[in-house]
Design a protein around this motif. Sequence first.
Motif, PDB file in Angstrom:
ATOM      1  N   GLY A   1      -5.855  12.237  -6.649  1.00 58.85           N
ATOM      2  CA  GLY A   1      -5.160  10.945  -6.726  1.00 58.85           C
ATOM      3  C   GLY A   1      -5.467  10.045  -5.554  1.00 58.85           C
ATOM      4  N   CYS A   2      -6.738  10.033  -5.129  1.00 54.66           N
ATOM      5  CA  CYS A   2      -7.184   9.156  -4.041  1.00 54.66           C
ATOM      6  C   CYS A   2      -8.465   8.460  -4.515  1.00 54.66           C
ATOM      7  N   PRO A   3      -8.387   7.149  -4.862  1.00 53.14           N
ATOM      8  CA  PRO A   3      -7.206   6.311  -5.007  1.00 53.14           C
ATOM      9  C   PRO A   3      -6.246   6.866  -6.082  1.00 53.14           C
ATOM     10  N   HIS A   4      -5.031   6.314  -6.073  1.00 49.72           N
ATOM     11  CA  HIS A   4      -3.981   6.802  -6.969  1.00 49.72           C
ATOM     12  C   HIS A   4      -4.488   6.996  -8.394  1.00 49.72           C
TER      13      HIS A   4
ATOM     14  N   CYS B   1      -2.268   2.000  -3.664  1.00 51.50           N
ATOM     15  CA  CYS B   1      -3.591   1.473  -3.317  1.00 51.50           C
ATOM     16  C   CYS B   1      -4.315   0.978  -4.571  1.00 51.50           C
TER      17      CYS B   1
ATOM     18  N   CYS C   1       0.504   8.812   0.175  1.00 47.64           N
ATOM     19  CA  CYS C   1      -0.910   9.123   0.388  1.00 47.64           C
ATOM     20  C   CYS C   1      -1.016  10.148   1.508  1.00 47.64           C
TER      21      CYS C   1
ATOM     22  N   LYS D   1     -13.213  10.262  -0.995  1.00 45.36           N
ATOM     23  CA  LYS D   1     -12.523   9.613   0.131  1.00 45.36           C
ATOM     24  C   LYS D   1     -11.599  10.612   0.818  1.00 45.36           C
ATOM     25  N   PHE D   2     -10.837  11.370   0.048  1.00 44.93           N
ATOM     26  CA  PHE D   2     -10.039  12.446   0.655  1.00 44.93           C
ATOM     27  C   PHE D   2     -10.969  13.407   1.412  1.00 44.93           C
TER      28      PHE D   2
ATOM     29  N   GLU E   1      -6.013  -2.772   1.570  1.00 44.40           N
ATOM     30  CA  GLU E   1      -6.555  -1.399   1.558  1.00 44.40           C
ATOM     31  C   GLU E   1      -7.999  -1.420   1.049  1.00 44.40           C
TER      32      GLU E   1
ATOM     33  N   SER F   1     -10.155   0.470  -0.610  1.00 43.00           N
ATOM     34  CA  SER F   1     -10.606   0.757  -1.985  1.00 43.00           C
ATOM     35  C   SER F   1     -10.148  -0.340  -2.941  1.00 43.00           C
TER      36      SER F   1
ATOM     37  N   VAL G   1      -3.520  10.916   3.438  1.00 47.28           N
ATOM     38  CA  VAL G   1      -4.282  10.534   4.638  1.00 47.28           C
ATOM     39  C   VAL G   1      -3.377   9.867   5.672  1.00 47.28           C
TER      40      VAL G   1
ATOM     41  N   ASP H   1       0.853  -1.184   0.000  1.00 47.23           N
ATOM     42  CA  ASP H   1       0.000   0.000   0.000  1.00 47.23           C
ATOM     43  C   ASP H   1       0.905   1.257   0.000  1.00 47.23           C
ATOM     44  N   PRO H   2       0.360   2.467  -0.228  1.00 44.44           N
ATOM     45  CA  PRO H   2       1.216   3.666  -0.245  1.00 44.44           C
ATOM     46  C   PRO H   2       1.995   3.858   1.055  1.00 44.44           C
TER      47      PRO H   2
HETATM   48 FE1  F3S Z   1      -5.206   5.410  -1.582  1.00 43.87          FE
HETATM   49 FE2  F3S Z   1      -4.662   6.931   0.476  1.00 43.87          FE
HETATM   50 FE3  F3S Z   1      -6.818   7.339  -0.881  1.00 43.87          FE
HETATM   51  S1  F3S Z   1      -4.378   4.745   0.351  1.00 43.87           S
HETATM   52  S2  F3S Z   1      -7.433   5.303  -1.530  1.00 43.87           S
HETATM   53  S3  F3S Z   1      -4.712   7.583  -1.670  1.00 43.87           S
HETATM   54  S4  F3S Z   1      -6.664   7.453   1.331  1.00 43.87           S
END
Ligand code: F3S
Length: 405
Positions: free
Chosen positions: A299-302, A120, A359, A378-379, A139, A141, A361, A80-81
Amino acid sequence: MGIKLTQAEEDMLRGKNGEACKVAMGVLLRLGNALGAQEFVRVSSVQCMAHYGSLHDAGLEWLEKLGDMGGRCCVPATQDPASIPFEDWEEMGFDKVYADKQQRLAAAAKKLGEVLTWSCTPYAVGQVPRFGQNIAWAESSAVSYANSVIGARTNRTPAGMAVCVALTGRVPKERMYLDENRAAAVKVNIRDAGELTELDYNTIGIMLGKFAGTRIVAFDGIPESVSNEGLKYLGAAAASSGGVALYHVLGVTPEAFREDPFRGQKPAEEVTWTRRDIQTAQDALTTQNPGEVELAVVGCPHYSIGELIKLADLARGRKIKKGKEFWVYTPFETRNLAERMGLADVFRESGVRILASNCLVISPFPRKYKTLMTDSAKFASYLPSEHHVELVYGSMADCVNTVMN
Ligand code: F3S
């Protein structure tokens, strides 16, 4: 009762495959028995976690200990990141002690033979399971994407457990690994919503998690033309606002493509969401007192390469406004591809920073910005509480238009 071991698993438990494998099998056996499993399943891939922001010193010591005992992954096990951007942490002002711990975690993962993708989205960097294949990803997602979009089978595997699965290739057979636990229980109809954008799929994901909790939903009304990114966002957001590990989309996702995801049962509950519902949920993702946006983060998920192409098209010929920043999270491999394609030149010229394999988060926030903007629900769910910031939620184009001239 309890888990019935095969001869190979008995051998692991007796230490025939080394001390680390013996310890890992012992952990999995205790966990499996506590979870009520009757047997193990073999997995074809694992997604591990070695981000210091979540594992802390205890997780670091656990991974180092397994490595010192000679542990080696017996199936491909991605990462994971990370909690720091490996190439930029110093320049960005990350704390050295913290960064050193993350580097030690990286060294421990390498010693164990893990595949150091730090993403991720393992399915975007070479780990694509087959339909029906058992895997153990960590993870949320990625778990949702694997179960829902690919039709592979995985629970959300906790970090400490995932490394044990990587060392043994076994996971207790329970919940998502069992056919009977994958049927839809509730139905969501999407009606009168017009064309759905990727921001809409993010928002629908948040609505899904709040509505369904851990129940499995089947959607009706999501078009067959939905992009993989749209489904990626839907699952990521649903796993952040609820505990959704699997959703079905009638006529689209594999377990609802030709088969009835309800397996002949009536849905226990059915709701209909329209454009108005989606808009209300979208508005609620901006916090109550945002100031002027100082930083856009996407970029969340990447981000996929397709998203980097879109972003480069939006950013080409433009510059970040004074005092503002734009950060993009993507895997190393996708960043390298963007470099070869000339997209990275566009980002450098416009001032967009690519943060490979990290990431926000699970990282400390090294800059003192008060109001952020993102295209990720998600962010939007996590950043205000994780980093005590105000947040504006909008599309990729909105993010670009807000922080660029
Ligand atoms: Fe990935 Fe971080 Fe978002 S693990 S899904 S970039 S919270």
